[in-house]
Motif scaffolding. Sequence first.
Motif, PDB file in Angstrom:
ATOM      1  N   PRO A 176       0.847  -1.195   0.000  1.00 24.55           N
ATOM      2  CA  PRO A 176       0.000   0.000   0.000  1.00 24.55           C
ATOM      3  C   PRO A 176       0.890   1.256   0.000  1.00 24.55           C
ATOM      4  CG  PRO A 176      -0.679  -1.536   1.737  1.00 24.55           C
ATOM      5  CD  PRO A 176       0.660  -1.996   1.226  1.00 24.55           C
ATOM      6  N   ALA A 206      -0.531   4.402  -1.340  1.00 26.17           N
ATOM      7  CA  ALA A 206      -1.463   5.366  -1.931  1.00 26.17           C
ATOM      8  C   ALA A 206      -1.943   6.408  -0.920  1.00 26.17           C
ATOM      9  CB  ALA A 206      -2.661   4.623  -2.524  1.00 26.17           C
ATOM     10  N   LYS A 216       4.148  10.963   1.056  1.00 32.29           N
ATOM     11  CA  LYS A 216       5.412  10.929   1.811  1.00 32.29           C
ATOM     12  C   LYS A 216       6.383   9.891   1.264  1.00 32.29           C
ATOM     13  CE  LYS A 216       3.487   7.903   5.354  1.00 32.29           C
ATOM     14  NZ  LYS A 216       2.988   7.794   6.715  1.00 32.29           N
ATOM     15  N   GLY A 259      -7.121   3.535  -2.990  1.00 32.28           N
ATOM     16  CA  GLY A 259      -8.447   3.954  -2.557  1.00 32.28           C
ATOM     17  C   GLY A 259      -8.349   5.150  -1.619  1.00 32.28           C
ATOM     18  N   SER A 319      -7.555   0.742  -0.217  1.00 31.42           N
ATOM     19  CA  SER A 319      -6.395   0.488  -1.087  1.00 31.42           C
ATOM     20  C   SER A 319      -6.050  -0.998  -1.104  1.00 31.42           C
ATOM     21  CB  SER A 319      -5.180   1.296  -0.617  1.00 31.42           C
ATOM     22  OG  SER A 319      -5.347   2.654  -0.899  1.00 31.42           O
ATOM     23  N   LYS A 357       7.422   2.959  10.929  1.00 26.89           N
ATOM     24  CA  LYS A 357       6.598   3.496   9.839  1.00 26.89           C
ATOM     25  C   LYS A 357       6.883   4.987   9.772  1.00 26.89           C
ATOM     26  CE  LYS A 357       2.143   3.888  10.212  1.00 26.89           C
ATOM     27  NZ  LYS A 357       0.706   3.684  10.232  1.00 26.89           N
TER      28      LYS A 357
HETATM   29  O1  C5P Z   1      -1.028   6.852   6.742  1.00 22.61           O
HETATM   30  P1  C5P Z   1      -0.283   5.627   7.165  1.00 22.61           P
HETATM   31  O2  C5P Z   1       1.204   5.841   7.243  1.00 22.61           O
HETATM   32  O3  C5P Z   1      -0.848   4.927   8.349  1.00 22.61           O
HETATM   33  O4  C5P Z   1      -0.478   4.605   5.957  1.00 22.61           O
HETATM   34  C1  C5P Z   1       0.076   3.313   5.981  1.00 22.61           C
HETATM   35  C2  C5P Z   1       0.352   2.859   4.559  1.00 22.61           C
HETATM   36  O5  C5P Z   1      -0.878   2.783   3.844  1.00 22.61           O
HETATM   37  C3  C5P Z   1       1.259   3.844   3.797  1.00 22.61           C
HETATM   38  O6  C5P Z   1       2.274   3.117   3.122  1.00 22.61           O
HETATM   39  C4  C5P Z   1       0.300   4.542   2.848  1.00 22.61           C
HETATM   40  O7  C5P Z   1       0.897   4.921   1.620  1.00 22.61           O
HETATM   41  C5  C5P Z   1      -0.788   3.471   2.619  1.00 22.61           C
HETATM   42  N1  C5P Z   1      -2.096   4.041   2.285  1.00 22.61           N
HETATM   43  C6  C5P Z   1      -2.729   3.637   1.114  1.00 22.61           C
HETATM   44  N2  C5P Z   1      -3.933   4.186   0.759  1.00 22.61           N
HETATM   45  C7  C5P Z   1      -4.525   5.119   1.529  1.00 22.61           C
HETATM   46  C8  C5P Z   1      -3.916   5.516   2.758  1.00 22.61           C
HETATM   47  C9  C5P Z   1      -2.688   4.946   3.118  1.00 22.61           C
HETATM   48  O8  C5P Z   1      -2.195   2.795   0.383  1.00 22.61           O
HETATM   49  N3  C5P Z   1      -5.673   5.673   1.119  1.00 22.61           N
END
Ligand code: C5P
Length: 244
Positions: free
Chosen positions: A6, A8, A20, A78, A84, A214
């Motif tokens: 993931p 996104a 990021k 997503g 996602s 993370k």
């Molecule tokens: O925001 P956070 O760091 O908790 O997200 C965890 C992972 O999920 C990240 O690698 C982020 O790119 C991914 N993500 C995603 N789709 C989203 C939100 C977060 O793939 N809509």
Amino acid sequence: MHLLIPAAGMGRRMGSHRNKLLLTLLGDPLLAWTLRAAEASVQITWIGIIAQPEDKSEFEDILATVAPKKPVCLLPGGVTRQESVYNGLQGLPLGAVRVLIHDGARCLATPDLFDRCAEALRPHREYEPPSGIVAAVPVKDTIKVVDGAGLIKDTPDRSHLWAAQTPQGFPVPLLKDCHEKGLRAGWEVTDDAALFEKCGLAVRVVPGEETNLKVTTPVDLALAEFILKQRPHPQPLSQVGRGG
Ligand code: C5P
């Protein structure tokens, strides 16, 4: 073993207006470090990166630089991480049996961690019921449950508390079912193990890595850089050239 990354999300807690995973660590984007660890894992044979459309061209540039030999697909992201991963599961090749899911933002995970998680996910006994696995580490802090007014409501026994990381791994058909059920029931979760647990399925912990942080805030970025510099061969692609 199939791997979904993931990637996104946005960088809100990082105070950034862009994804990021495009920020750099020792000169390379976060996603490049994650991808190279997956490429170096022995067990991973296929990689799906879950991406927002606006990041596609920059992700393609990263792919061109890392130049993985394993097949890599870009899959649509997503609105939430849960959505996602749901999309990513639909993009797995037909017949995929087991999948590891690893947040792109955990760019310090080692190839060895991927391999240990993949190995732990394989059924070891014929009659063993299928279960999921989660990389996790015992918590070091005392954890408090706090209500909306800032009052402490509970102090759970620390000896039972683990901090969940990724990779997390599951049999594909079961995880797909859990996601479908979660969607119908309106469950909102922050990791895939939670869906598995809510469905009453077993999930085991696999020792994670203390350095598998993370990257979420600017402090994490500085810590990640420090950790990478301690490693024997951080090999940023920007310095050693393609393929490291
Ligand atoms: O925001 P956070 O760091 O908790 O997200 C965890 C992972 O999920 C990240 O690698 C982020 O790119 C991914 N993500 C995603 N789709 C989203 C939100 C977060 O793939 N809509």
